[in-house]
Design a protein around this motif. Structure first.
Motif, short mmCIF file in Angstrom:
data_model
loop_
_atom_site.label_atom_id
_atom_site.label_comp_id
_atom_site.label_asym_id
_atom_site.label_seq_id
_atom_site.Cartn_x
_atom_site.Cartn_y
_atom_site.Cartn_z
N GLU A 276 28.63 43.93 -40.97
CA GLU A 276 29.39 42.82 -40.39
C GLU A 276 28.74 41.49 -40.76
N VAL A 277 29.51 40.65 -41.43
CA VAL A 277 29.01 39.37 -41.90
C VAL A 277 29.72 38.25 -41.15
N THR A 278 28.97 37.33 -40.59
CA THR A 278 29.56 36.22 -39.83
C THR A 278 29.00 34.90 -40.33
N SER A 279 29.89 33.96 -40.59
CA SER A 279 29.47 32.63 -41.04
C SER A 279 28.74 31.90 -39.90
N LEU A 280 27.78 31.04 -40.25
CA LEU A 280 27.10 30.24 -39.24
C LEU A 280 28.15 29.39 -38.51
N ARG A 281 27.95 29.22 -37.21
CA ARG A 281 28.95 28.51 -36.44
C ARG A 281 28.33 27.89 -35.20
N GLU A 282 29.07 27.04 -34.57
CA GLU A 282 28.70 26.47 -33.29
C GLU A 282 29.95 26.37 -32.44
N ASP A 283 29.79 26.41 -31.12
CA ASP A 283 30.93 26.34 -30.22
C ASP A 283 31.40 24.90 -30.08
N VAL A 284 32.70 24.72 -30.22
CA VAL A 284 33.32 23.42 -29.99
C VAL A 284 33.88 23.34 -28.59
N GLU A 285 34.41 24.47 -28.11
CA GLU A 285 35.00 24.53 -26.79
C GLU A 285 34.88 25.95 -26.25
N THR A 286 34.55 26.09 -24.96
CA THR A 286 34.49 27.41 -24.33
C THR A 286 35.28 27.37 -23.03
N ASN A 287 35.76 28.55 -22.60
CA ASN A 287 36.55 28.60 -21.37
C ASN A 287 36.15 29.76 -20.46
N GLY A 288 34.94 30.24 -20.63
CA GLY A 288 34.48 31.34 -19.79
C GLY A 288 34.65 32.70 -20.42
N ARG A 289 35.36 32.77 -21.53
CA ARG A 289 35.51 34.05 -22.24
C ARG A 289 35.59 33.84 -23.75
N HIS A 290 36.55 33.01 -24.22
CA HIS A 290 36.72 32.80 -25.66
C HIS A 290 36.23 31.41 -26.04
N ALA A 291 35.78 31.29 -27.29
CA ALA A 291 35.26 30.01 -27.77
C ALA A 291 36.01 29.56 -29.01
N VAL A 292 36.17 28.25 -29.10
CA VAL A 292 36.65 27.64 -30.35
C VAL A 292 35.41 27.27 -31.14
N VAL A 293 35.31 27.76 -32.37
CA VAL A 293 34.09 27.57 -33.15
C VAL A 293 34.34 26.67 -34.35
N ARG A 294 33.24 26.11 -34.83
CA ARG A 294 33.25 25.31 -36.06
C ARG A 294 32.19 25.88 -36.98
N PHE A 295 32.56 26.16 -38.21
CA PHE A 295 31.60 26.71 -39.17
C PHE A 295 30.67 25.62 -39.67
N GLY A 296 29.45 26.03 -40.00
CA GLY A 296 28.47 25.06 -40.48
C GLY A 296 27.39 25.73 -41.32
N ARG A 297 26.29 25.03 -41.49
CA ARG A 297 25.17 25.54 -42.28
C ARG A 297 23.84 25.39 -41.53
N ASP A 298 23.93 25.13 -40.24
CA ASP A 298 22.73 24.86 -39.44
C ASP A 298 22.32 26.14 -38.70
N TRP A 299 21.20 26.70 -39.09
CA TRP A 299 20.74 27.96 -38.50
C TRP A 299 20.33 27.79 -37.03
N VAL A 300 19.78 26.62 -36.68
CA VAL A 300 19.37 26.40 -35.29
C VAL A 300 20.58 26.33 -34.37
N ARG A 301 21.63 25.63 -34.79
CA ARG A 301 22.84 25.54 -33.98
C ARG A 301 23.48 26.93 -33.82
#
Length: 436
Positions: free
Chosen positions: A90-115
């Motif tokens: 399973e391969v997943t692109s680096l990402r960070e949460d833009v919006e959360t609602n207690g269960r599902h998240a809207v994510v944005r892809f990036g290149r920052d490993w810390v985020r």
């Protein structure tokens, strides 16, 4: 510690081929999460998860160019599954949460490993390792992992509000990996936010609970779940957590090597009198399959029969004719526990229990050599009398230790039917008085 050495899964051809596909045009990739955690703790690595800087569409295109099967399993959230040499990765692109609602998240892809690490749940799950075994620990989770200390990343309450399922994941990981006392900040946050579990589907709640109940530390995790009111919320009532703990300990002591998750669910549901136990499941937030529901209900029913004492082998064999093997085994253990006999009376009684449990799993359950079609072929019409005749024959078959053959059983059934017909045709006292 800065490197994983001698990791067969990491240096295997299939995983290295995945790195070859992903690490092109300046992109980098690292194994992540439970894959790394398990390797550090000496736990078998069953699933391979890799995080990478490539976008999901790039991953798909590179896999196609390499002739590797790729499945867009969760492409909206950046996940693509590569199947290499029969191994799913399973391969997943680096990402960070833009919006959360207690269960599902809207994510944005990036290149920052810390985020990418900061959006994960627990520090021991925010560890990465490259294709050469070099560790990357952006949040200081390595020490927690090696100490088997389970902590949320950052503010525990914030992590829970992002996804309330993390409450149950905390208890599951605690049962499987943690040692010592639970993290105080985690317990406080769970106690403050457990009501958010109402937003989580019953299927996901059930899955997490069953996985937790199979872990070695399930008894301790159950106690914490009760302390934080989580268990009562899930089960829809106050539960007998101590007896469930006794059940799990007895199951481990008998060492039958069988799954005990559903038996533990039955133990949690077994409150009140036997007639009310079937209603307990409906009150809970559990969503079991039809087969799982049947097993739980059967084990509770059998526990009611076995609470009076350990049965003889003949009774267990009889139960196996009509109940699932796992239900009979769980029913035996539940009967012992709810009769208050977790210690049993000496080694002889415990040995007898182990013999009965072995019988549950090893006995070659026979099929009664008489069926309804045999009676129909003899001119018997279907209905209640036919069922009663088959039951009479079955009782004699069980009493003979399953030795009676079809001709004898057929005679028993036909004799029973003849008796019923004769009784129906014989005059009653009321008939005699009416004729007089």
């Amino acid at each position: 510690m800065d490197k994983l050495d001698n990791c067969a899964w990491l240096m295997g051809d299939n995983v290295q081929a995945a790195f070859d596909i992903l690490e092109q045009e300046g992109d980098t990739a690292r194994a992540v999460g439970g894959t790394v955690r398990n390797a550090l703790l000496g736990v078998p690595v069953a699933d391979i998860d890799i995080a990478c800087t490539a976008l999901p569409q790039q991953t798909l295109a590179r896999a196609q160019a390499a002739g590797v099967k790729a499945i867009a399993t969760g492409i909206d959230h950046g996940t693509v599954t590569l199947v290499i040499g029969g191994t799913p990765i399973e391969v997943t692109s680096l990402r960070e949460d833009v919006e959360t609602n207690g269960r599902h998240a809207v994510v944005r892809f990036g290149r920052d490993w810390v985020r990418d690490a900061q959006r994960r749940d627990f520090t021991m799950n925010a560890l990465y390792v490259d294709r050469h075994g070099v560790l990357f620990d952006p949040l200081g989770g390595l020490d927690d992992c090696l100490a088997r200390r389970l902590r949320f990343i950052g503010d525990a309450g914030a992590r829970i509000r992002e996804d309330y399922l993390r409450i149950l994941r905390y208890f599951r990981f605690f049962a499987r990996f943690a040692v010592g006392a639970p993290d105080e900040a985690a317990m406080a946050a769970i106690g403050a936010h457990y009501g958010g579990l109402a937003q989580i589907s019953e299927e996901r709640i059930t899955r997490e609970l069953l996985l937790m109940l199979e872990a070695n530390g399930a008894v301790e995790a159950l106690a914490l779940m009760q302390e934080t009111n989580v268990l009562e919320l899930i089960m829809g009532q106050h539960v007998a957590v101590e007896r469930c703990g006794d059940f799990l300990q007895m199951a481990a002591k008998t060492n039958c090597g069988q799954s005990r998750g559903l038996g533990a669910v039955a133990a949690l549901l077994m409150n009140g009198v036997l007639q009310d136990r079937r209603q307990a499941l409906a009150k809970s937030k559990l969503r079991l399959s039809n087969a799982q529901t049947l097993q739980v209900q059967q084990s509770m029913e059998l526990a009611g029969y076995f609470e009076d004492g350990l049965p003889v082998a003949q009774n267990v064999r009889a139960a196996l004719l009509d109940y699932k093997r796992a239900a009979v085994a769980d029913g035996l253990l539940l009967g012992v526990v709810f009769a208050g006999k977790t210690g049993l009376q000496g080694e002889g009684e415990f040995a007898h229990l182990e013999e009965l449990l072995a019988l549950c799993w090893q006995w070659d359950v026979p099929v009664m050599p008489l069926c309804g079609k045999d009676l129909i072929d003899c001119g018997v019409q279907g209905g209640a009398v036919m069922g009663q005749a088959l039951a009479a024959a079955k009782a004699q078959w069980i009493a003979s230790d399953f030795q009676l053959e079809r001709p004898v059983l057929l005679k028993i059934a036909m004799d029973y039917i003849a008796e019923q017909v004769a009784e129906a045709q014989s005059p009653t006292i009321e008939d005699s008085e009416r004729r007089a």
